[in-house]
Design a protein around this motif. Structure first.
Motif, mmCIF file in Angstrom:
data_model
loop_
_atom_site.group_PDB
_atom_site.id
_atom_site.type_symbol
_atom_site.label_atom_id
_atom_site.label_comp_id
_atom_site.label_asym_id
_atom_site.label_seq_id
_atom_site.Cartn_x
_atom_site.Cartn_y
_atom_site.Cartn_z
ATOM 1 N N LEU A 19 31.609 -8.704 -20.721
ATOM 2 C CA LEU A 19 31.488 -9.603 -19.562
ATOM 3 C C LEU A 19 31.622 -11.063 -19.993
ATOM 4 C CD1 LEU A 19 30.811 -9.791 -16.503
ATOM 5 C CD2 LEU A 19 28.442 -10.044 -17.165
ATOM 6 N N LEU A 38 26.918 -20.995 -24.045
ATOM 7 C CA LEU A 38 25.831 -20.668 -24.969
ATOM 8 C C LEU A 38 24.657 -20.011 -24.255
ATOM 9 C CD1 LEU A 38 25.795 -21.292 -27.987
ATOM 10 C CD2 LEU A 38 24.237 -23.129 -27.460
ATOM 11 N N VAL A 39 24.312 -20.525 -23.069
ATOM 12 C CA VAL A 39 23.175 -19.943 -22.359
ATOM 13 C C VAL A 39 23.499 -18.541 -21.851
ATOM 14 C CG1 VAL A 39 22.134 -22.114 -21.680
ATOM 15 C CG2 VAL A 39 23.848 -21.078 -20.238
ATOM 16 N N LEU A 40 24.800 -18.190 -21.835
ATOM 17 C CA LEU A 40 25.165 -16.844 -21.404
ATOM 18 C C LEU A 40 24.917 -15.808 -22.494
ATOM 19 C CD1 LEU A 40 28.487 -17.135 -19.419
ATOM 20 C CD2 LEU A 40 26.289 -16.358 -18.607
ATOM 21 N N MET A 41 24.857 -16.260 -23.760
ATOM 22 C CA MET A 41 24.764 -15.290 -24.854
ATOM 23 C C MET A 41 23.484 -14.453 -24.807
ATOM 24 S SD MET A 41 26.337 -17.046 -28.124
ATOM 25 C CE MET A 41 28.063 -16.999 -28.365
ATOM 26 N N PRO A 42 22.316 -15.073 -24.613
ATOM 27 C CA PRO A 42 21.118 -14.232 -24.478
ATOM 28 C C PRO A 42 21.238 -13.284 -23.303
ATOM 29 C CG PRO A 42 20.523 -16.555 -24.608
ATOM 30 C CD PRO A 42 21.991 -16.498 -24.544
ATOM 31 N N VAL A 43 21.887 -13.760 -22.209
ATOM 32 C CA VAL A 43 22.089 -12.904 -21.047
ATOM 33 C C VAL A 43 22.922 -11.684 -21.439
ATOM 34 C CG1 VAL A 43 23.182 -12.808 -18.795
ATOM 35 C CG2 VAL A 43 21.847 -14.806 -19.434
ATOM 36 N N LEU A 66 23.215 -10.288 -24.350
ATOM 37 C CA LEU A 66 22.429 -9.349 -25.159
ATOM 38 C C LEU A 66 21.529 -8.504 -24.267
ATOM 39 C CD1 LEU A 66 21.127 -8.415 -27.899
ATOM 40 C CD2 LEU A 66 19.291 -9.859 -27.103
ATOM 41 N N VAL A 67 20.864 -9.189 -23.337
ATOM 42 C CA VAL A 67 19.954 -8.470 -22.448
ATOM 43 C C VAL A 67 20.723 -7.429 -21.634
ATOM 44 C CG1 VAL A 67 18.538 -8.786 -20.409
ATOM 45 C CG2 VAL A 67 18.251 -10.295 -22.350
ATOM 46 N N LEU A 68 21.945 -7.830 -21.196
ATOM 47 C CA LEU A 68 22.748 -6.893 -20.411
ATOM 48 C C LEU A 68 23.179 -5.708 -21.272
ATOM 49 C CD1 LEU A 68 24.971 -9.233 -18.238
ATOM 50 C CD2 LEU A 68 23.012 -7.891 -17.562
ATOM 51 N N VAL A 104 21.594 -4.314 -23.637
ATOM 52 C CA VAL A 104 20.474 -3.394 -23.797
ATOM 53 C C VAL A 104 20.111 -2.744 -22.464
ATOM 54 C CG1 VAL A 104 18.084 -3.196 -24.517
ATOM 55 C CG2 VAL A 104 19.607 -4.734 -25.732
ATOM 56 N N VAL A 105 19.901 -3.581 -21.425
ATOM 57 C CA VAL A 105 19.368 -3.055 -20.164
ATOM 58 C C VAL A 105 20.397 -2.190 -19.442
ATOM 59 C CG1 VAL A 105 18.501 -3.704 -17.908
ATOM 60 C CG2 VAL A 105 17.753 -4.938 -19.919
#
Lengths: 284, 254
Positions: A125, A92-97, A99-101, A103-104
């Motif tokens: 990923l 679960l904590v990977l999901m925001p990561v 999203l950020v990946l 975009v960035v």
């Protein structure tokens, strides 16, 4: 039951204690939700293709736009509802990561001047590290969160979920163990995702978002294709190539990660997603 | 009229979503244009005019140009030819199609951006959790919305560190790709490593546990706004039903 006992217990991240009958029922409900989501997406696609307006000279068809929006978003929401509550915290904590990946890294790759979009690197990923369900939920959720900055991404949530799901399946099938197989899996994923997303571009937006893709669609329109056919053909040109590159980038990234990091994911250990042996751990 | 930020987050979400759906269902450009203008005025009033317009322009300009190029020049269904160069024909129908599609998307984008740039993310997450949405959803939403703005600075630091070790950001495609790899791997590695630590911290505080949760943040939800939301949802359902019945395939002209 036997399937449940095969899952390696990650410390403190289990779905919680419950009676065997309760978990079996919950799992059946989850399967039903996943199935309903997939059926909703597939049925919407078939309906849109069968009932596409023959004459669009009167303007964009609101009817098809509403059906496309409703059906695809419902499918994406059902897939999220099926996967989200049972994902372990480490996923679960990977999901925001992710999203950020998305975009960035999309922007970073854009700085190389190559004519692709690369907006699914994070989703793929996560799918490789945590499996198809996590990949599908990540794809759909990241579209929803991204739509806070770019609302045109929202209707494509179902396509993003499909990409994550297929990437997870490819990883489970061992296609990331050989470096040359990853782009092949990406190519096939791109074909399916492109075809599914084409009605959204055609009926909701009436075209594609970029000038380059718009030029390709124009070429097919000049040959007399319908809008949906032209956009589908354009998607068949751009998407497989794009996803093949994305899968290759993810393969590079996954192998660049230290073993200690990549093998901390139960999915990677259980299905032997990556080539080579993992670090010596008590579970492995 | 009160500023949108004093509305309950679900009220502004419902208003934005319903407006976007009704605009799509109606599919007439005067309404789309009116909705877009109203969104711009409301955004200016809420003090987010510049951000909403800037973001919307970044999204809508390429889309609009692409639509103009596509339908303005190539529209095989068009009958009223205004100009023609070889295979390219400018038709009135094509231009009208591009205008209709562009204004409709523009209205929806502006309305949704107005919502996302005026809503308070913690309030929205608290309101959604109070409605029974899984707390995981709120975590992902809030975490991504706070992580994203911090990314630019982080990438900047990684680049500075790599440049101090001899990275050169120039040259053809291959050196650039190598440079991207040198920036990407530390970024991904750092983020995944961090998320592992965060997972342990969250689990130690009972994040994965089942059972009811108490929220520190209470968002007041006046009954008037609840009735407003119900009314908006009913209106939207009616608009969608009307459009579906009116233009069901084979039922008559669109």
């Amino acid at each position: 039951m036997s399937q449940q006992s095969l899952i390696l217990p990650a410390t403190g991240t289990g779905p919680g204690a419950g009676s065997a009958a309760g978990t079996a029922k919950a799992r059946r409900n989850r399967r039903l939700l996943e199935l309903a989501g997939a059926v909703s997406i597939a049925a919407t696609y078939i309906f849109l293709v069968l009932t596409q307006p023959a004459d669009i000279a009167n303007g964009p068809a609101s009817f098809s736009a509403l059906v496309a929006l409703g059906g695809f978003l419902l499918g994406a929401v059902l897939l999220i509802a099926a996967a989200l509550p049972v994902l372990p915290t480490s996923t679960l904590v990977l999901m925001p990561v992710a999203l950020v990946l998305n975009v960035v890294l999309g922007q970073l790759m854009g700085s190389t001047g190559l004519p692709f979009y690369f907006d699914a690197i994070g989703t793929v990923l996560i799918a490789v590290l945590a499996g198809p369900a996590a990949g599908a939920a990540t794809g759909a959720l990241s579209s929803i969160v991204w739509s806070f900055f770019n609302p045109t991404v929202l209707p494509f949530a179902a396509g993003a979920a499909l990409i994550g799901f297929l990437a997870g399946l490819a990883a489970r099938g061992g296609l990331f163990r050989r470096f040359y197989l990853a782009p092949v899996a990406g190519f096939v994923t791109g074909i399916l995702a492109g075809v599914v997303s084409a009605p959204i571009a055609a009926f909701v937006f009436g075209g594609t978002a970029g000038l380059g893709t718009g030029a390709v669609v124009s070429a097919f329109r000049a040959m007399g294709d319908t809008l949906l056919a032209a956009i589908t053909k354009q998607a068949l040109i751009s998407d497989p190539m794009d996803k093949a590159i994305v899968f290759a980038i993810v393969a590079l990234l996954v192998y660049a990660l230290p073993r200690r990091t990549s093998f901390q994911f139960p999915f990677v250990r259980r299905f032997r997603v990556l080539a080579g042996k993992g670090p010596a751990t008590p579970e492995a | 009229m009160r500023a949108p930020s004093t509305l309950h987050p679900l009220t502004s979400l419902t208003a934005a979503g319903c407006t976007a759906v009704i605009t799509t269902a109606a599919g007439t450009w005067p309404l789309s244009l009116a909705v877009a203008l109203a969104a711009v005025v409301l955004a200016r009033r809420a003090g987010a005019g510049r951000r909403v317009l800037g973001t919307a322009a970044a999204v809508l300009l390429p889309l609009g140009l692409s639509l103009l190029l596509l339908h303005g020049l190539f529209f095989p269904e068009g009958r009223t030819v205004l100009a023609a160069w070889g295979p390219a024909r400018v038709t009135a129908e094509g231009l009208a199609f591009a205008w209709e599609a562009g204004t409709r998307t523009g209205a929806c984008v502006l309305v949704l951006l107005l919502f996302s740039f005026t809503v308070s993310a913690p309030d929205l997450v608290a309101a959604l959790a109070a409605r029974g949405l899984p707390p995981q959803f709120g975590f992902v939403l809030a975490s991504a919305l706070t992580l994203l703005p911090a990314m630019a600075g982080r990438l900047e630091r990684i680049r500075a560190a790599q440049e101090s070790r001899g990275l050169v950001l120039r040259g053809g495609v291959l050196p650039r790709l190598a440079a991207v790899r040198l920036q990407m791997v530390p970024l991904v590695l750092g983020l995944i490593e961090e998320s592992g630590n965060r997972a342990q911290a969250l689990d130690a505080r009972g994040f994965g546990a089942a059972g009811p949760r108490t929220s520190y943040r209470q968002v007041t939800d006046p009954p008037a706004q609840r009735r407003l939301r119900t009314a908006m949802l009913l209106l939207t359902a009616a608009a969608v039903a009307l459009r579906l019945v009116a233009s069901w395939p084979g039922a008559g002209p669109v």
